[in-house]
Scaffold this motif. Structure first.
Motif, PDB file in Angstrom:
ATOM      1  N   ASN A 112       0.845  -1.198   0.000  1.00 44.74           N
ATOM      2  CA  ASN A 112       0.000   0.000   0.000  1.00 44.74           C
ATOM      3  C   ASN A 112       0.881   1.250   0.000  1.00 44.74           C
ATOM      4  O   ASN A 112       2.106   1.160  -0.140  1.00 44.74           O
ATOM      5  CB  ASN A 112      -0.992  -0.022   1.174  1.00 44.74           C
ATOM      6  CG  ASN A 112      -0.307   0.020   2.530  1.00 44.74           C
ATOM      7  OD1 ASN A 112       0.876   0.347   2.636  1.00 44.74           O
ATOM      8  ND2 ASN A 112      -1.058  -0.304   3.568  1.00 44.74           N
ATOM      9  N   SER A 113       0.278   2.421   0.178  1.00 47.02           N
ATOM     10  CA  SER A 113       1.018   3.687   0.105  1.00 47.02           C
ATOM     11  C   SER A 113       2.081   3.820   1.185  1.00 47.02           C
ATOM     12  O   SER A 113       3.042   4.552   1.018  1.00 47.02           O
ATOM     13  CB  SER A 113       0.046   4.863   0.176  1.00 47.02           C
ATOM     14  OG  SER A 113      -0.677   4.799   1.394  1.00 47.02           O
ATOM     15  N   THR A 114       1.921   3.098   2.300  1.00 48.71           N
ATOM     16  CA  THR A 114       2.931   3.136   3.367  1.00 48.71           C
ATOM     17  C   THR A 114       3.893   1.944   3.287  1.00 48.71           C
ATOM     18  O   THR A 114       4.599   1.657   4.242  1.00 48.71           O
ATOM     19  CB  THR A 114       2.259   3.189   4.758  1.00 48.71           C
ATOM     20  OG1 THR A 114       1.476   2.007   4.936  1.00 48.71           O
ATOM     21  CG2 THR A 114       1.395   4.429   4.900  1.00 48.71           C
ATOM     22  N   LYS A 115       3.871   1.253   2.152  1.00 50.72           N
ATOM     23  CA  LYS A 115       4.770   0.119   1.863  1.00 50.72           C
ATOM     24  C   LYS A 115       4.476  -1.134   2.681  1.00 50.72           C
ATOM     25  O   LYS A 115       5.280  -2.055   2.719  1.00 50.72           O
ATOM     26  CB  LYS A 115       6.243   0.520   2.039  1.00 50.72           C
ATOM     27  CG  LYS A 115       6.662   1.727   1.227  1.00 50.72           C
ATOM     28  CD  LYS A 115       6.569   1.449  -0.245  1.00 50.72           C
ATOM     29  CE  LYS A 115       7.066   2.669  -1.026  1.00 50.72           C
ATOM     30  NZ  LYS A 115       6.511   2.735  -2.344  1.00 50.72           N
ATOM     31  N   GLU A 116       3.320  -1.179   3.346  1.00 50.22           N
ATOM     32  CA  GLU A 116       2.919  -2.387   4.063  1.00 50.22           C
ATOM     33  C   GLU A 116       2.340  -3.391   3.068  1.00 50.22           C
ATOM     34  O   GLU A 116       1.658  -3.004   2.120  1.00 50.22           O
ATOM     35  CB  GLU A 116       1.840  -2.066   5.097  1.00 50.22           C
ATOM     36  CG  GLU A 116       2.293  -1.193   6.231  1.00 50.22           C
ATOM     37  CD  GLU A 116       1.105  -0.819   7.107  1.00 50.22           C
ATOM     38  OE1 GLU A 116       1.084  -1.292   8.258  1.00 50.22           O
ATOM     39  OE2 GLU A 116       0.226  -0.076   6.644  1.00 50.22           O
ATOM     40  N   LEU A 117       2.591  -4.691   3.313  1.00 49.69           N
ATOM     41  CA  LEU A 117       1.984  -5.723   2.486  1.00 49.69           C
ATOM     42  C   LEU A 117       0.517  -5.869   2.856  1.00 49.69           C
ATOM     43  O   LEU A 117       0.176  -5.996   4.027  1.00 49.69           O
ATOM     44  CB  LEU A 117       2.700  -7.059   2.675  1.00 49.69           C
ATOM     45  CG  LEU A 117       4.006  -7.219   1.913  1.00 49.69           C
ATOM     46  CD1 LEU A 117       4.712  -8.492   2.337  1.00 49.69           C
ATOM     47  CD2 LEU A 117       3.781  -7.206   0.414  1.00 49.69           C
ATOM     48  N   VAL A 118      -0.345  -5.818   1.842  1.00 49.50           N
ATOM     49  CA  VAL A 118      -1.785  -5.979   2.043  1.00 49.50           C
ATOM     50  C   VAL A 118      -2.310  -6.945   0.990  1.00 49.50           C
ATOM     51  O   VAL A 118      -1.709  -7.141  -0.059  1.00 49.50           O
ATOM     52  CB  VAL A 118      -2.536  -4.629   1.947  1.00 49.50           C
ATOM     53  CG1 VAL A 118      -2.134  -3.700   3.074  1.00 49.50           C
ATOM     54  CG2 VAL A 118      -2.315  -3.968   0.596  1.00 49.50           C
ATOM     55  N   LEU A 119      -3.434  -7.549   1.295  1.00 47.47           N
ATOM     56  CA  LEU A 119      -4.092  -8.456   0.366  1.00 47.47           C
ATOM     57  C   LEU A 119      -5.220  -7.684  -0.302  1.00 47.47           C
ATOM     58  O   LEU A 119      -6.093  -7.146   0.375  1.00 47.47           O
ATOM     59  CB  LEU A 119      -4.636  -9.652   1.138  1.00 47.47           C
ATOM     60  CG  LEU A 119      -4.837 -10.952   0.391  1.00 47.47           C
ATOM     61  CD1 LEU A 119      -3.568 -11.407  -0.300  1.00 47.47           C
ATOM     62  CD2 LEU A 119      -5.318 -12.024   1.345  1.00 47.47           C
ATOM     63  N   LYS A 120      -5.198  -7.613  -1.627  1.00 45.80           N
ATOM     64  CA  LYS A 120      -6.213  -6.862  -2.364  1.00 45.80           C
ATOM     65  C   LYS A 120      -7.030  -7.814  -3.220  1.00 45.80           C
ATOM     66  O   LYS A 120      -6.485  -8.662  -3.922  1.00 45.80           O
ATOM     67  CB  LYS A 120      -5.548  -5.801  -3.229  1.00 45.80           C
ATOM     68  CG  LYS A 120      -6.548  -4.927  -3.922  1.00 45.80           C
ATOM     69  CD  LYS A 120      -5.913  -3.679  -4.477  1.00 45.80           C
ATOM     70  CE  LYS A 120      -6.974  -2.938  -5.114  1.00 45.80           C
ATOM     71  NZ  LYS A 120      -7.287  -2.037  -5.772  1.00 45.80           N
ATOM     72  N   ARG A 121      -8.357  -7.663  -3.189  1.00 44.05           N
ATOM     73  CA  ARG A 121      -9.281  -8.500  -3.951  1.00 44.05           C
ATOM     74  C   ARG A 121      -9.470  -7.919  -5.352  1.00 44.05           C
ATOM     75  O   ARG A 121      -9.636  -6.713  -5.502  1.00 44.05           O
ATOM     76  CB  ARG A 121     -10.634  -8.548  -3.239  1.00 44.05           C
ATOM     77  CG  ARG A 121     -11.644  -9.417  -3.941  1.00 44.05           C
ATOM     78  CD  ARG A 121     -13.030  -9.263  -3.281  1.00 44.05           C
ATOM     79  NE  ARG A 121     -13.949 -10.258  -3.728  1.00 44.05           N
ATOM     80  CZ  ARG A 121     -14.589 -10.218  -4.900  1.00 44.05           C
ATOM     81  NH1 ARG A 121     -14.390  -9.231  -5.734  1.00 44.05           N
ATOM     82  NH2 ARG A 121     -15.426 -11.186  -5.234  1.00 44.05           N
ATOM     83  N   HIS A 122      -9.436  -8.800  -6.363  1.00 44.10           N
ATOM     84  CA  HIS A 122      -9.649  -8.398  -7.750  1.00 44.10           C
ATOM     85  C   HIS A 122     -10.669  -9.328  -8.399  1.00 44.10           C
ATOM     86  O   HIS A 122     -10.784 -10.493  -8.033  1.00 44.10           O
ATOM     87  CB  HIS A 122      -8.353  -8.508  -8.563  1.00 44.10           C
ATOM     88  CG  HIS A 122      -7.264  -7.608  -8.110  1.00 44.10           C
ATOM     89  ND1 HIS A 122      -7.083  -6.349  -8.606  1.00 44.10           N
ATOM     90  CD2 HIS A 122      -6.290  -7.787  -7.189  1.00 44.10           C
ATOM     91  CE1 HIS A 122      -6.051  -5.788  -8.023  1.00 44.10           C
ATOM     92  NE2 HIS A 122      -5.552  -6.646  -7.148  1.00 44.10           N
ATOM     93  N   THR A 123     -11.365  -8.809  -9.398  1.00 46.75           N
ATOM     94  CA  THR A 123     -12.154  -9.664 -10.274  1.00 46.75           C
ATOM     95  C   THR A 123     -11.208 -10.211 -11.350  1.00 46.75           C
ATOM     96  O   THR A 123     -10.071  -9.743 -11.486  1.00 46.75           O
ATOM     97  CB  THR A 123     -13.285  -8.884 -10.963  1.00 46.75           C
ATOM     98  OG1 THR A 123     -12.691  -7.896 -11.827  1.00 46.75           O
ATOM     99  CG2 THR A 123     -14.210  -8.215  -9.945  1.00 46.75           C
ATOM    100  N   VAL A 124     -11.675 -11.170 -12.118  1.00 41.37           N
ATOM    101  CA  VAL A 124     -10.860 -11.707 -13.207  1.00 41.37           C
ATOM    102  C   VAL A 124     -10.526 -10.591 -14.207  1.00 41.37           C
ATOM    103  O   VAL A 124      -9.376 -10.477 -14.664  1.00 41.37           O
ATOM    104  CB  VAL A 124     -11.580 -12.886 -13.908  1.00 41.37           C
ATOM    105  CG1 VAL A 124     -10.804 -13.362 -15.124  1.00 41.37           C
ATOM    106  CG2 VAL A 124     -11.813 -14.028 -12.925  1.00 41.37           C
TER     107      VAL A 124
END
Length: 172
Positions: A79-91
């Motif tokens: 993310n913007s603060t360089k933390e690892l995050v899990l982001k949901r996407h559609t196909v």
């Protein structure tokens, strides 16, 4: 039906608002039964839709036919603060966001698979190798984690995520 009769039929359907040629073609050809009638077929198609040479369009419609309409692709990103995050996407979002990466050439091949199944619920760990060209050197490895369901007629991908191998994150 010859080609002229087919063209006239399609024109009539479009003129009277009963369909679109693209929708008709997709309904006829997708999903491919060989893609969704077995886990082996689904996994072959899964790797086929992301693999291709530089600037070769990926078959998003075929990929959509493998996934349940509500499927989710979870990608680890910073993310913007360089933390690892899990982001949901559609196909569709996944393909749109991956286009530049795919346009440089990308081939992914399964080298090992582990399956756990209980009833209609299936969990797959699919170990892969990545290359820039079909026969080029391996540039990376990792594991795709897929959740599938069997509805009695076909397999669906419900969700997926993956992680690439690093020196601190070796494939077991």
């Amino acid at each position: 039906m010859n080609l002229n009769k087919l063209a006239i039929t399609l024109w009539i359907l479009i003129f009277f608002g009963l369909g679109e040629p693209v929708a008709l073609a997709q309904n006829i050809s997708l999903p491919r039964s060989e893609d969704v009638s077995s886990i082996d077929g689904l996994m072959r198609a899964y790797y086929d839709v992301v693999s291709g040479g530089p600037n070769v369009a990926r078959d998003v419609q075929r990929d959509l036919s493998l996934h349940h309409p509500d499927a989710a692709i979870f990608i680890r990103t910073r993310n913007s603060t360089k933390e690892l995050v899990l982001k949901r996407h559609t196909v569709q979002e996944y393909h749109a966001n991956s286009k530049a990466f795919f346009d440089s050439g990308f081939f992914e091949n399964e080298i090992k698979r582990e399956i756990k199944q209980f009833g209609h619920s299936i969990q797959i760990w699919s170990t892969y190798e990545m290359r820039k060209t079909q026969d080029g050197p391996v540039i990376g490895r990792g594991i795709n984690n897929l959740m599938l369901s069997w509805d009695g007629k076909r397999y669906w991908i419900l969700a997926e995520t993956w992680d690439d191998e690093t020196k601190d994150n070796l494939i077991p």
